[in-house]
Motif scaffolding. Structure first.
Motif, PDB file in Angstrom:
ATOM      1  N   VAL A   1      -7.958   2.134  -5.939  1.00  0.00           N
ATOM      2  CA  VAL A   1      -7.634   3.549  -5.659  1.00  0.00           C
ATOM      3  C   VAL A   1      -8.685   4.084  -4.684  1.00  0.00           C
ATOM      4  O   VAL A   1      -9.878   4.024  -4.967  1.00  0.00           O
TER       5      VAL A   1
ATOM      6  N   CYS B   1      -2.612  14.803  -2.308  1.00  0.00           N
ATOM      7  CA  CYS B   1      -2.603  14.060  -3.583  1.00  0.00           C
ATOM      8  C   CYS B   1      -3.125  14.857  -4.768  1.00  0.00           C
ATOM      9  O   CYS B   1      -2.824  14.518  -5.912  1.00  0.00           O
TER      10      CYS B   1
ATOM     11  N   CYS C   1      -1.320   7.858  -7.299  1.00  0.00           N
ATOM     12  CA  CYS C   1      -2.183   6.728  -6.901  1.00  0.00           C
ATOM     13  C   CYS C   1      -2.547   5.896  -8.138  1.00  0.00           C
ATOM     14  O   CYS C   1      -2.530   4.657  -8.103  1.00  0.00           O
TER      15      CYS C   1
ATOM     16  N   ARG D   1       0.278   5.585   0.370  1.00  0.00           N
ATOM     17  CA  ARG D   1      -0.634   6.717   0.578  1.00  0.00           C
ATOM     18  C   ARG D   1       0.027   7.990   0.074  1.00  0.00           C
ATOM     19  O   ARG D   1       1.157   8.299   0.475  1.00  0.00           O
ATOM     20  N   GLU D   2      -0.680   8.680  -0.807  1.00  0.00           N
ATOM     21  CA  GLU D   2      -0.164   9.934  -1.373  1.00  0.00           C
ATOM     22  C   GLU D   2      -0.836  11.082  -0.624  1.00  0.00           C
ATOM     23  O   GLU D   2      -2.020  11.350  -0.833  1.00  0.00           O
TER      24      GLU D   2
ATOM     25  N   TRP E   1       0.374   3.865  -9.221  1.00  0.00           N
ATOM     26  CA  TRP E   1       0.754   2.822  -8.244  1.00  0.00           C
ATOM     27  C   TRP E   1      -0.012   1.526  -8.503  1.00  0.00           C
ATOM     28  O   TRP E   1       0.571   0.434  -8.499  1.00  0.00           O
TER      29      TRP E   1
ATOM     30  N   ILE F   1      -9.682   7.417  -2.441  1.00  0.00           N
ATOM     31  CA  ILE F   1      -9.379   8.831  -2.194  1.00  0.00           C
ATOM     32  C   ILE F   1     -10.202   9.345  -1.011  1.00  0.00           C
ATOM     33  O   ILE F   1     -11.404   9.102  -0.923  1.00  0.00           O
TER      34      ILE F   1
ATOM     35  N   ALA G   1      -3.753   1.900  -3.415  1.00  0.00           N
ATOM     36  CA  ALA G   1      -3.326   3.300  -3.296  1.00  0.00           C
ATOM     37  C   ALA G   1      -4.374   4.109  -2.545  1.00  0.00           C
ATOM     38  O   ALA G   1      -5.578   3.941  -2.757  1.00  0.00           O
ATOM     39  N   TYR G   2      -3.894   4.992  -1.663  1.00  0.00           N
ATOM     40  CA  TYR G   2      -4.764   5.901  -0.909  1.00  0.00           C
ATOM     41  C   TYR G   2      -4.294   7.324  -1.169  1.00  0.00           C
ATOM     42  O   TYR G   2      -3.090   7.591  -1.123  1.00  0.00           O
ATOM     43  N   GLY G   3      -5.230   8.214  -1.454  1.00  0.00           N
ATOM     44  CA  GLY G   3      -4.868   9.617  -1.668  1.00  0.00           C
ATOM     45  C   GLY G   3      -5.614  10.476  -0.663  1.00  0.00           C
ATOM     46  O   GLY G   3      -6.774  10.191  -0.342  1.00  0.00           O
TER      47      GLY G   3
ATOM     48  N   SER H   1       0.823  -1.211   0.000  1.00  0.00           N
ATOM     49  CA  SER H   1       0.000   0.000   0.000  1.00  0.00           C
ATOM     50  C   SER H   1       0.857   1.261   0.000  1.00  0.00           C
ATOM     51  O   SER H   1       1.916   1.317   0.618  1.00  0.00           O
TER      52      SER H   1
ATOM     53  N   HIS I   1      -4.190  13.124  -7.812  1.00  0.00           N
ATOM     54  CA  HIS I   1      -3.782  11.748  -7.465  1.00  0.00           C
ATOM     55  C   HIS I   1      -3.250  10.898  -8.618  1.00  0.00           C
ATOM     56  O   HIS I   1      -3.536   9.710  -8.727  1.00  0.00           O
TER      57      HIS I   1
END
Ligand SMILES: C[S@@+](CC[C@H](N)C(=O)[O-])C[C@H]1O[C@@H](n2cnc3c(N)ncnc32)[C@H](O)[C@@H]1O
Length: 270
Positions: free
Chosen positions: A101, A54, A60, A50-51, A63, A103, A72-74, A48, A57
């Motif tokens: 993804v 973001c 993300c 995290r941006e 990724w 967000i 991926a987490y934004g 994982s 994003h």
């Protein structure tokens, strides 16, 4: 009509995020760097990322393309770039990629944010925290939301050129990107920066993006990471090409190199 043939080129509506992405972002290279740094430090692959800050994003969205298990987490406060990313980048992904993804519209200082193996803040976005107290608070939040074997990755820039008023133009195929440093105060290390764009056949669009920042140095960031609970910190410094310019390849170093302008990554190990 005079003898000269006048031809009007019809330009697409101006899209500030599109020009920003083309000028300052290389998400495909960045995600490989993040994966490789994690692998180098932890000896295994991350899952994982995290941006933080973001925006659209892009990172993300890249990724989740790297591996079918990657999540991926934004996190961003502003719904406008988030929505732009959904329309323009998430829409290019397959259903399986898009389902990975996530967000969150929130403050990066919030206590309740998704945990991740890698938490990254790019394009110096954390420079908005102008006091030690605020940056330390952010680093503590990052530390507490990293997975057990997690790492934090923050980019950073500096050099003598960053401490003066200059404007640099980078020409692209059909537009120019301008990085404008209007002001730097050596007492507070506050700086005011702008991005302008000029499309061919149009007048310059001034101050499309504004950055009101505190310029943090590498030793300050490392000391604060230490205080925030990180067990170890590393610096990744950019190599140089034959012309003496940055080659986009970052390696772990103990000592930097004096230059007019540099970009580096500070990495903290939980
Ligand atoms: C310069 S953009 C960065 C975009 C992208 N990450 C990049 O690498 O280019 C900064 C973003 O930070 C967001 N932002 C500013 N303060 C924030 C905060 N406290 N919490 C979450 N997002 C924040 C803004 O809304 C903006 O989208």
């Amino acid at each position: 009509m005079s003898g000269a043939y006048s031809k009007k080129i019809k330009l697409k509506p101006f899209d500030k995020y599109d020009y920003y992405q083309k000028s300052v972002q290389s998400p495909d290279v960045d995600v490989e760097f993040l994966r490789d740094v994690y692998q180098e430090i932890r000896g295994k692959k991350p899952i994982s990322m995290r941006e933080d800050f973001c925006g659209t994003h892009l990172l993300c969205c890249e990724w989740v393309k790297l591996h079918r298990s990657f999540e991926a987490y934004g996190v961003d406060l502003d719904p406008e770039p988030i929505e732009y990313g959904m329309m323009h980048s998430q829409s290019q992904l397959s259903n399986h990629q898009r389902s990975r993804v996530h967000i969150v519209q929130n403050n990066v200082l919030s206590k309740k944010l998704p945990r991740a193996d890698i938490i990254v803040a790019q394009n110096f976005s954390y420079f908005i925290f102008k006091t030690r107290k605020l940056l330390l608070k952010y680093l503590k939040r990052v530390h507490s939301t990293l997975e057990n074997q997690g790492i934090a990755v923050l980019d950073c820039f500096g050099g003598s050129q960053c401490m003066g008023a200059i404007e640099e133009e980078t020409a692209h195929k059909d537009f120019s990107y301008f990085w404008d440093q209007e002001f730097f105060d050596p007492i507070t290390n506050h700086g005011l920066f702008y991005i302008h764009f000029k499309r061919k056949g149009e007048k310059k669009r001034e101050r499309v993006f504004t950055y009101d920042w505190r310029m943090w140095s590498i030793p300050e960031i490392r000391e604060m990471m230490d205080e925030a609970g990180f067990s170890k910190t590393y610096v990744y410094w950019e190599g140089t090409d034959r012309n003496g310019d940055g080659d986009g390849k970052f390696v772990q170093v103990e000592t930097g190199e004096e230059c007019e302008s540099w970009v580096a990554y500070v990495v903290g190990e939980r």
